[in-house]
Scaffold this active site. Structure first.
Site, short mmCIF file in Angstrom:
data_model
loop_
_atom_site.label_atom_id
_atom_site.label_comp_id
_atom_site.label_asym_id
_atom_site.label_seq_id
_atom_site.Cartn_x
_atom_site.Cartn_y
_atom_site.Cartn_z
N ARG A 149 2.03 -19.34 2.96
CA ARG A 149 1.50 -19.75 3.80
C ARG A 149 1.31 -21.22 4.84
O ARG A 149 0.98 -21.68 5.62
CB ARG A 149 -0.73 -19.17 4.13
CG ARG A 149 -0.27 -18.07 3.54
CD ARG A 149 -0.50 -17.27 4.05
NE ARG A 149 -0.99 -14.97 4.29
CZ ARG A 149 -0.05 -14.36 4.46
NH1 ARG A 149 0.98 -15.07 5.89
NH2 ARG A 149 0.51 -13.54 4.24
N SER A 197 -13.03 -10.88 -3.13
CA SER A 197 -12.26 -10.03 -1.95
C SER A 197 -12.14 -9.22 -1.99
O SER A 197 -13.01 -8.52 -2.34
CB SER A 197 -10.63 -10.39 -3.37
OG SER A 197 -9.44 -10.00 -3.11
N SER A 198 -11.46 -8.61 -1.16
CA SER A 198 -11.52 -7.04 -0.82
C SER A 198 -10.42 -6.21 -1.67
O SER A 198 -10.54 -4.98 -1.34
CB SER A 198 -11.29 -7.03 0.28
OG SER A 198 -9.60 -7.22 0.73
N LYS A 256 7.53 -15.09 -0.99
CA LYS A 256 6.19 -14.41 -1.18
C LYS A 256 6.18 -13.45 -0.27
O LYS A 256 6.01 -12.36 -0.86
CB LYS A 256 5.10 -15.41 -1.53
CG LYS A 256 3.99 -14.43 -2.64
CD LYS A 256 3.10 -15.76 -2.55
CE LYS A 256 2.14 -14.48 -3.21
NZ LYS A 256 1.23 -13.48 -2.52
N ARG A 280 -6.76 -16.54 -10.36
CA ARG A 280 -7.31 -16.22 -9.49
C ARG A 280 -8.06 -15.74 -10.32
O ARG A 280 -8.19 -14.94 -11.31
CB ARG A 280 -6.48 -15.50 -8.39
CG ARG A 280 -5.74 -16.93 -7.85
CD ARG A 280 -4.48 -15.92 -6.85
NE ARG A 280 -5.06 -15.54 -5.66
CZ ARG A 280 -4.30 -14.87 -4.84
NH1 ARG A 280 -2.61 -14.56 -5.07
NH2 ARG A 280 -5.15 -13.83 -3.90
N ARG A 326 -6.91 -23.00 -0.17
CA ARG A 326 -6.79 -23.41 1.10
C ARG A 326 -7.79 -24.30 2.32
O ARG A 326 -6.90 -24.02 2.79
CB ARG A 326 -5.48 -22.06 1.84
CG ARG A 326 -5.03 -21.16 0.91
CD ARG A 326 -4.81 -20.01 1.49
NE ARG A 326 -3.32 -19.35 1.79
CZ ARG A 326 -2.86 -18.29 1.41
NH1 ARG A 326 -3.46 -17.44 2.56
NH2 ARG A 326 -1.62 -17.46 0.70
N LYS A 364 -7.43 -18.03 -3.33
CA LYS A 364 -5.37 -17.38 -2.73
C LYS A 364 -4.62 -18.19 -3.39
O LYS A 364 -4.86 -18.97 -4.46
CB LYS A 364 -5.29 -17.37 -1.27
CG LYS A 364 -6.44 -17.14 -0.44
CD LYS A 364 -6.62 -15.68 0.06
CE LYS A 364 -7.38 -14.63 0.35
NZ LYS A 364 -7.28 -14.12 1.17
N ARG A 401 1.08 -1.19 -0.02
CA ARG A 401 0.28 0.82 0.26
C ARG A 401 0.87 1.15 -0.08
O ARG A 401 0.44 1.69 -0.69
CB ARG A 401 -1.32 -0.03 0.87
CG ARG A 401 -2.52 -0.94 0.88
CD ARG A 401 -2.72 -0.91 2.18
NE ARG A 401 -3.81 -1.51 2.52
CZ ARG A 401 -4.26 -3.35 1.94
NH1 ARG A 401 -3.19 -3.89 1.98
NH2 ARG A 401 -5.65 -3.23 1.60
N ASP A 420 -5.73 -14.31 6.31
CA ASP A 420 -3.98 -14.89 6.44
C ASP A 420 -3.84 -15.25 7.39
O ASP A 420 -2.11 -16.02 7.06
CB ASP A 420 -2.88 -13.65 5.98
CG ASP A 420 -3.74 -13.57 4.70
OD1 ASP A 420 -3.71 -13.53 3.21
OD2 ASP A 420 -3.26 -12.22 4.34
O1 LIG Z 1 -5.75 -6.04 0.56
C1 LIG Z 1 -4.62 -6.90 1.01
O2 LIG Z 1 -3.52 -6.02 0.63
C2 LIG Z 1 -4.76 -8.20 0.97
C3 LIG Z 1 -6.21 -8.70 1.38
C4 LIG Z 1 -6.98 -10.02 1.85
O3 LIG Z 1 -6.98 -11.15 0.58
P1 LIG Z 1 -9.02 -11.07 -0.10
O4 LIG Z 1 -9.39 -9.50 0.05
O5 LIG Z 1 -9.11 -11.72 -1.28
O6 LIG Z 1 -9.61 -12.15 1.07
C5 LIG Z 1 -5.33 -10.81 2.21
O7 LIG Z 1 -5.38 -12.06 2.14
C6 LIG Z 1 -4.60 -10.57 1.21
O8 LIG Z 1 -3.07 -11.08 1.90
C7 LIG Z 1 -3.81 -8.86 0.54
C1 LIG Z 2 -3.55 -14.42 -0.05
C2 LIG Z 2 -2.37 -13.96 -0.28
O1 LIG Z 2 -1.64 -12.75 -0.80
P1 LIG Z 2 -2.31 -12.09 -2.08
O2 LIG Z 2 -4.49 -12.02 -2.93
O3 LIG Z 2 -1.45 -10.60 -2.41
O4 LIG Z 2 -1.83 -12.57 -3.84
C3 LIG Z 2 -1.42 -14.44 1.04
O5 LIG Z 2 -0.83 -13.03 1.84
O6 LIG Z 2 -1.76 -14.60 1.56
#
Ligand SMILES: O=C(O)C1=C[C@@H](OP(=O)(O)O)[C@@H](O)[C@H](O)C1
Ligand SMILES: C=C(OP(=O)(O)O)C(=O)O
Length: 441
Positions: free
Chosen positions: A391, A172-173, A417, A129, A348, A344, A35, A317
């Protein structure tokens, strides 16, 4: 060899550990690194991002921002960024590697350009994805979008003006976060309506927090279903400090809880928006002894653990790491509301169930939950698949530390990663690994 001194590609042999003891500093946060680097590039002028992560995801963001025209220099542990503001270079092909957040955030911002293409060198992971919900929102705003049925490779062409737009937050957010980064630089801003059952609220709040750190105004409903960001704003260049990483630390805390000894983990601020901070309370709820002294967490390990039932979406996570605690907790632990874990780096839920069953554990799944029955003894003595997922590798490592015989994990280099020093940190606490290069003919 890499910065971690480990082979480029390797399987890891995890030796059972009798105890873990020592002091560690939590690595820099993945979510804040991505970010802050992006926001710094969207500012005009120089921003120092203090203490950036050195992971592959951080490198992916830096590479893409450079390709878009940002000046990026490393100064020790900091990154010094000269931003391109609202004008990333058009006509560029970006490779976000295997980083979902990086890919999606940049896809949102790509609507500022008259054409950006996204390709990944991880077709079997990021390439699978879903991106369709973000692309649909960008199209509704007037962007031209090309994709392989909502997946990479993807091309996005703006410009767009902004306005009211719906975006699904069910899978996903990151789609909504992507539009939030874009919004202030549009003439009309964005009034986001998040549709579906909103997942991963915590990362959305981290995005709001980042906008605020760069002087961008935004307002959000308490449930985050509406987020309004006025247009015609600028990201303010300056200096930001990356906090410690709770998702990766959840694995260290879990390892420390599973084995006798005392581990102190610093650089984890109490007042933090990372949802995975809740891993501390989940472990405590399971019976772990964890106390806090300022930014340091102290784990006195080896206590008997018991099962819990929790909504895992709040700490998405950390679910994999906490599943290792569940494997040794008396009773049935269930993580509910975790459907998005299927989307992901691997599935998972199903892939975890399969790996744990092969290790001899009793595990079941539903569409959106995972249930593990704890055991007192895990035989080990076999090879588990890492599924190219950092993970999953953390989870299997923790199981190996508590097994009777060593566990080998394939493709363990994918740990880089998000947590390149994961094995080194555990070694510092007394764990023992063999690294088997897999890149030699
Ligand atoms: O906004 C982010 O930086 C993230 C949001 C999450 O994903 P989702 O919103 O797809 O759950 C998380 O799992 C990912 O590792 C990082
Ligand atoms: C899902 C993950 O990351 P991203 O969605 O950013 O690939 C993670 O860090 O577990």
């Amino acid at each position: 060899m890499n910065g971690d001194g480990l082979p480029e590609k390797f399987d890891v042999v995890v030796h059972p550990a009798a105890s873990l003891n020592g002091v560690l500093r939590a690595q820099p946060s993945k979510n804040y690194t991505t970010r802050y680097l992006l926001a710094a590039a969207l500012a005009v002028g120089e921003t120092r991002v203090v203490g950036v992560a050195t992971s592959e995801d951080a490198e992916a963001m830096l590479r893409c921002l450079r390709d878009w025209g940002a000046g990026v220099e490393r100064d020790g542990e900091d990154a010094v960024v000269h931003g391109f503001g609202a004008s990333p270079r058009p006509g560029v092909t970006l490779n976000p590697g295997n980083a979902g957040a990086v890919a999606r955030f940049l896809m949102g911002v790509a609507a500022l350009t008259t054409g950006t293409t996204f390709e990944t060198d991880y077709p079997d992971s990021l390439g699978k994805r879903p991106q369709g919900d973000l692309l649909a929102a960008l199209e509704r705003l007037g962007a031209k979008v090309g994709s392989d049925e909502g997946k990479l490779p993807i091309s996005i062409s703006g410009p767009v003006r902004g306005g009211v737009v719906e975006v699904s937050a069910e899978k996903s957010s990151q789609y909504a976060s992507a539009l939030m980064f874009l919004a202030p630089l549009l003439p009309d801003g964005l009034e986001l309506r998040l549709t579906g059952d909103i997942k991963s609220h915590a990362p959305l709040r981290q995005t709001l927090d980042t906008l605020s750190a760069f002087g961008v105004r935004a307002t959000a409903a308490a449930d985050l279903s509406r987020i309004a960001i006025p247009g015609g704003q600028a990201y303010r260049a300056g200096r930001v400090m990356v906090p410690g990483d709770y998702p990766g630390s959840a694995a260290i805390l879990t390892a420390a809880a599973l084995l006798p000894g005392e581990v102190r983990l610093s650089n984890l601020r109490e007042n933090d928006l990372q949802g995975e901070k809740e891993a501390v309370n989940v472990l405590r709820g399971m019976g772990a002894d964890i106390t806090r002294e300022g930014d340091t967490l102290i784990v006195r390990g080896g206590r008997p653990l018991h099962a819990v039932k929790r909504d895992g979406d709040a700490f998405t996570d950390a679910v994999q790491a906490l599943t290792a605690a569940a494997a040794f907790a008396a009773g049935e632990t269930t993580w509910e509301n975790v459907y998005t874990l299927r989307l992901k780096e691997c599935d998972r839920i199903s892939d975890t169930r399969r790996e744990l069953q092969r290790l001899g554990l009793t595990v079941s799944e539903t569409n959106d939950s995972l249930t593990v029955t704890g055991t007192t003894e895990l035989a080990g003595g076999l090879t588990a698949e890492g599924h190219g997922d950092h993970r999953m590798i953390m989870l299997l490592t923790l199981l190996g530390l508590r097994a009777t015989a060593p566990v080998t994990i394939t493709g363990a280099h994918h740990i880089r990663k998000s947590y390149p020093l994961f094995f080194r940190h555990l070694e510092a606490l007394g764990a023992n690994f063999d690294y088997l290069p897999t890149d030699v003919p």
